[in-house]
Design a protein around this motif. Structure first.
Motif, PDB file in Angstrom:
ATOM      1  N   SER A   1     -23.862 -75.724  59.017  1.00 48.22           N
ATOM      2  CA  SER A   1     -23.836 -74.519  58.178  1.00 48.22           C
ATOM      3  C   SER A   1     -22.616 -73.829  58.158  1.00 48.22           C
ATOM      4  N   VAL A   2     -21.894 -73.479  57.167  1.00 45.82           N
ATOM      5  CA  VAL A   2     -20.698 -72.522  57.124  1.00 45.82           C
ATOM      6  C   VAL A   2     -20.808 -71.323  56.560  1.00 45.82           C
ATOM      7  N   VAL A   3     -20.436 -70.222  57.068  1.00 45.54           N
ATOM      8  CA  VAL A   3     -20.474 -68.994  56.597  1.00 45.54           C
ATOM      9  C   VAL A   3     -19.051 -68.549  56.411  1.00 45.54           C
ATOM     10  N   MET A   4     -18.660 -67.861  55.421  1.00 46.99           N
ATOM     11  CA  MET A   4     -17.380 -67.300  55.279  1.00 46.99           C
ATOM     12  C   MET A   4     -17.223 -65.905  54.877  1.00 46.99           C
ATOM     13  N   ARG A   5     -16.792 -64.971  55.488  1.00 43.94           N
ATOM     14  CA  ARG A   5     -16.852 -63.679  55.390  1.00 43.94           C
ATOM     15  C   ARG A   5     -15.643 -63.206  54.760  1.00 43.94           C
ATOM     16  N   LEU A   6     -15.723 -62.586  53.425  1.00 45.50           N
ATOM     17  CA  LEU A   6     -14.524 -62.232  52.727  1.00 45.50           C
ATOM     18  C   LEU A   6     -14.234 -60.868  52.831  1.00 45.50           C
ATOM     19  N   LEU A   7     -12.870 -60.281  53.317  1.00 46.14           N
ATOM     20  CA  LEU A   7     -12.652 -59.155  53.611  1.00 46.14           C
ATOM     21  C   LEU A   7     -11.239 -58.768  52.745  1.00 46.14           C
ATOM     22  N   ASP A   8     -11.378 -57.964  51.627  1.00 39.23           N
ATOM     23  CA  ASP A   8     -10.064 -57.800  50.877  1.00 39.23           C
ATOM     24  C   ASP A   8      -9.254 -56.684  51.344  1.00 39.23           C
ATOM     25  N   ARG A   9      -8.053 -57.250  51.928  1.00 36.44           N
ATOM     26  CA  ARG A   9      -6.930 -56.427  52.492  1.00 36.44           C
ATOM     27  C   ARG A   9      -6.409 -55.541  51.541  1.00 36.44           C
ATOM     28  N   SER A  10      -6.235 -55.953  50.234  1.00 37.81           N
ATOM     29  CA  SER A  10      -5.764 -54.911  49.194  1.00 37.81           C
ATOM     30  C   SER A  10      -6.482 -53.687  48.860  1.00 37.81           C
ATOM     31  N   GLN A  11      -7.888 -53.549  49.338  1.00 35.77           N
ATOM     32  CA  GLN A  11      -8.290 -52.338  49.358  1.00 35.77           C
ATOM     33  C   GLN A  11      -8.290 -51.366  50.011  1.00 35.77           C
ATOM     34  N   PRO A  12      -8.364 -50.043  50.048  1.00 30.71           N
ATOM     35  CA  PRO A  12      -8.322 -49.094  50.782  1.00 30.71           C
ATOM     36  C   PRO A  12      -9.635 -48.946  51.686  1.00 30.71           C
ATOM     37  N   VAL A  13      -9.278 -48.291  52.800  1.00 35.79           N
ATOM     38  CA  VAL A  13     -10.790 -47.937  53.620  1.00 35.79           C
ATOM     39  C   VAL A  13     -11.375 -46.835  52.976  1.00 35.79           C
ATOM     40  N   ARG A  14     -12.592 -47.353  52.750  1.00 36.53           N
ATOM     41  CA  ARG A  14     -13.608 -46.312  52.087  1.00 36.53           C
ATOM     42  C   ARG A  14     -13.887 -44.903  52.846  1.00 36.53           C
ATOM     43  N   GLY A  15     -13.848 -43.985  52.370  1.00 32.78           N
ATOM     44  CA  GLY A  15     -14.042 -42.648  52.972  1.00 32.78           C
ATOM     45  C   GLY A  15     -15.821 -42.348  52.870  1.00 32.78           C
ATOM     46  N   LEU A  16     -16.025 -41.441  53.761  1.00 33.10           N
ATOM     47  CA  LEU A  16     -17.730 -41.252  53.913  1.00 33.10           C
ATOM     48  C   LEU A  16     -18.154 -40.401  52.626  1.00 33.10           C
TER      49      LEU A  16
END
Length: 575
Positions: free
Chosen positions: A292-307
């Motif tokens: 089983s393979v799980v790939m977590r995708l993180l978009d580095r082009s998106q800024p960190v969201r504020g609260l």
């Protein structure tokens, strides 16, 4: 299914084959009838139009053809079991000039045709036919019905010259390159079709805003699912024969050992998909029918969201900002996996990241790279644990320390000592609510008076799906919804009906629900006396804390989410 239908609809819209109105009408019929989307498009004439067929064929790399009467199934097609052909709704019926021709009534089969070509050692072209014409061919393929007698076989539509009012069937698949030796054994991981298949997974997942790709092997097939807004959706079922090559291709991309199938492996890679720069975390796990393979995708082009963007109320946001700007002490964020804890801490780090402060983090793994922040990745195999990293960080004279997660007694005690000696410590715990974080530290072996002296606040959070802004409608609240909201005169609520933008789910994006427990003098006394989390929570609620469930109710009233979403993510027995 809805998601695969939306993939095809997007392609048809891009090519100008169908108008948005036509696709919307077809999609509504899909939701109401649960019929296959391809059959609906064919019946409505969208895929049977001659010009549409030519444009679709050119887009997929092949031109329409006039086909002769079907002959005996090609020998090369025997490299693929009949049930695999049937699962993909493909019926091979002739080989011509080294090309296997296969009838199908599902435009999605063009992709399966390309990948199966490696197994057969021949290019495959799929020919679109009506569902009623494919049914007898499928029955013959799987042996559920006797083949037609040879002397006078009925001419199926793929062979007959249609009347003037009926367009010819259209060839809609790309011709995959034939590879020497492809007919024997599994295709290699470097085969071009496998590369295209894995690349298409990343492209579709990125386009659909998926956070994870799951590839799971079953007994006879492979299940591919995308997690979108926290919910898993089936999107594809490649043949089981492709599972090994798919996993091998992913391992090669991540630099993992393709020969090791008995032990779990973790890896990482960076991709650019369109305009998006993606960090991909990969985890493999041996399972009964294959890895089983799980790939977590993180978009580095998106800024960190504020609260504020995540949905924290104005009063709690002001309190939170005051807490994380204190010179020392410990501020904790709690919640289950996937509740946005790390995003919340990154938002706090971004706010504190100023030239006059030194910030150091120890994480497992480093999810986002923050300029100006010293980030350390845990490497347990060589002894760099959370505790070891935290101990070394204190010698670097930091002002702010972030510990990705407090998992054990040693890490908890070092973090508490750091908070006592003039550092601001930010960290996470896996607990169901804010009050339980305090008792968890005590259970780990930290003295109650130290917990009371260092912990300044605990923020508990969940993520719920946000109602799609493109298809939101107002409707009368049900009796259950009115009971959930506790009356208050609410008679109407907002929900999403499903559209192309949200892939028919009625939700687009996610929003947080929160409870912020501020440790007051009264709560400190309760902590020192080692009272239960229930009593601590009750005191926090009396002091004005808004619980997770109540914050969820407020967001339902405001038309941001739905009752079912809140109940899905927050235990109903909480209050």
């Amino acid at each position: 299914m809805v998601l695969r239908a939306d993939m095809l609809a997007a392609r048809l819209k891009e090519m100008g084959i169908a108008s948005p109105q036509q696709l919307a009408h077809a999609r509504q019929e899909l939701v109401s009838t649960q019929e296959r989307f391809s059959a609906i498009l064919t019946r409505q004439g969208i895929l049977r139009d001659a010009d549409a067929g030519k444009r679709l064929a050119r887009q997929l790399g092949s031109l329409p053809q006039t086909l002769e009467p079907p002959a005996e199934s090609p020998a090369a097609a025997g490299q693929v079991p009949p049930d695999v052909w049937a699962t993909q709704r493909l019926v091979p019926f002739r080989e011509r000039d080294g090309v296997i021709l296969a009838a199908t009534d599902d435009p999605f089969s063009v992709f399966a045709a390309e990948f199966l070509s490696s197994r057969c050692g021949r290019p495959i072209e799929a020919v679109l036919v009506a569902e009623r014409d494919l049914a007898p061919l499928l029955a013959t393929l799987t042996g559920t019905a006797a083949p037609q007698p040879a002397p006078a076989p009925p001419a199926p539509r793929i062979a007959a010259a249609p009347p003037p009012s009926t367009p010819m069937p259209r060839t809609i698949s790309r011709t995959a390159p034939s590879r020497a030796g492809g007919a024997a054994g599994q295709p290699g991981a470097d085969d071009e079709p496998i590369i295209q298949l894995v690349d298409s997974m990343f492209q579709e997942a990125s386009r659909m805003r998926a956070s994870d790709i799951h590839v799971e092997a079953g007994r006879d097939t492979v299940r591919v699912r995308y997690r979108i807004d926290g919910v898993l959706h089936d999107v594809n079922s490649p043949p089981k024969a492709l599972h090994g090559p798919i996993v091998s291709r992913i391992k090669i991309m991540a630099g993992l050992n393709i020969a090791e199938r008995r032990l779990p492996q973790d890896g990482r890679l960076q991709l650019t998909v369109g305009s998006k720069a993606l960090d991909v975390r990969i985890s493999t796990l041996p399972a009964t029918h294959g890895e089983s393979v799980v790939m977590r995708l993180l978009d580095r082009s998106q800024p960190v969201r504020g609260l504020a963007e995540m949905g924290l109320g104005a009063d709690d946001q002001r309190a939170w900002e005051e807490l994380v700007r204190r010179p020392h002490g410990m501020v904790l964020v709690t919640g289950p996996t996937g509740s946005g804890k790390t995003t919340t801490l990154y938002g706090a780090l971004s706010m504190l990241n100023e030239p006059d402060r030194k910030l150091i983090t120890v994480e497992d793994p480093v999810e986002y790279q923050l300029a100006g922040v010293n980030q350390v990745a845990v490497r347990s195999a060589i002894g760099l644990t959370f505790a070891a990293g935290l101990r070394s960080m204190l010698r670097q004279a930091p002002d702010v320390i972030m510990v990705g997660e407090i998992r054990d007694q040693e890490t908890a005690q070092i973090a508490v000592q750091a908070a006592l000696t003039g550092h601001l410590v930010l960290s996470t715990l896996h607990t169901n609510d804010a009050a339980s974080a305090v008792t968890r530290l005590i259970d780990m072996g930290v003295a109650p008076f130290l917990v009371a002296s260092t912990v300044q606040a605990v923020l508990a959070q969940r993520l719920v799906r946000r109602i799609c802004s493109s298809c939101r409608v107002t409707d009368n609240a049900s009796a259950d919804e009115r009971a959930f909201l506790g009356g208050g005169g609410v008679t109407q609520l907002i929900h999403g009906v499903g559209c192309e933008a949200c892939h028919g789910s009625g939700f687009l994006g996610r929003i947080g629900i929160f409870e912020l427990l501020i440790v007051t003098d009264t709560i400190r006394k309760l902590i020192v006396n080692k009272v239960s989390a229930t009593l601590i929570r009750a005191e926090a609620l009396r002091g004005g804390m808004l619980g997770l469930m109540e914050d969820g109710r407020a967001k339902v009233r405001d038309g941001l989410t739905t009752m079912s979403e809140v109940l899905r993510t927050v235990a109903s027995a909480e209050e």
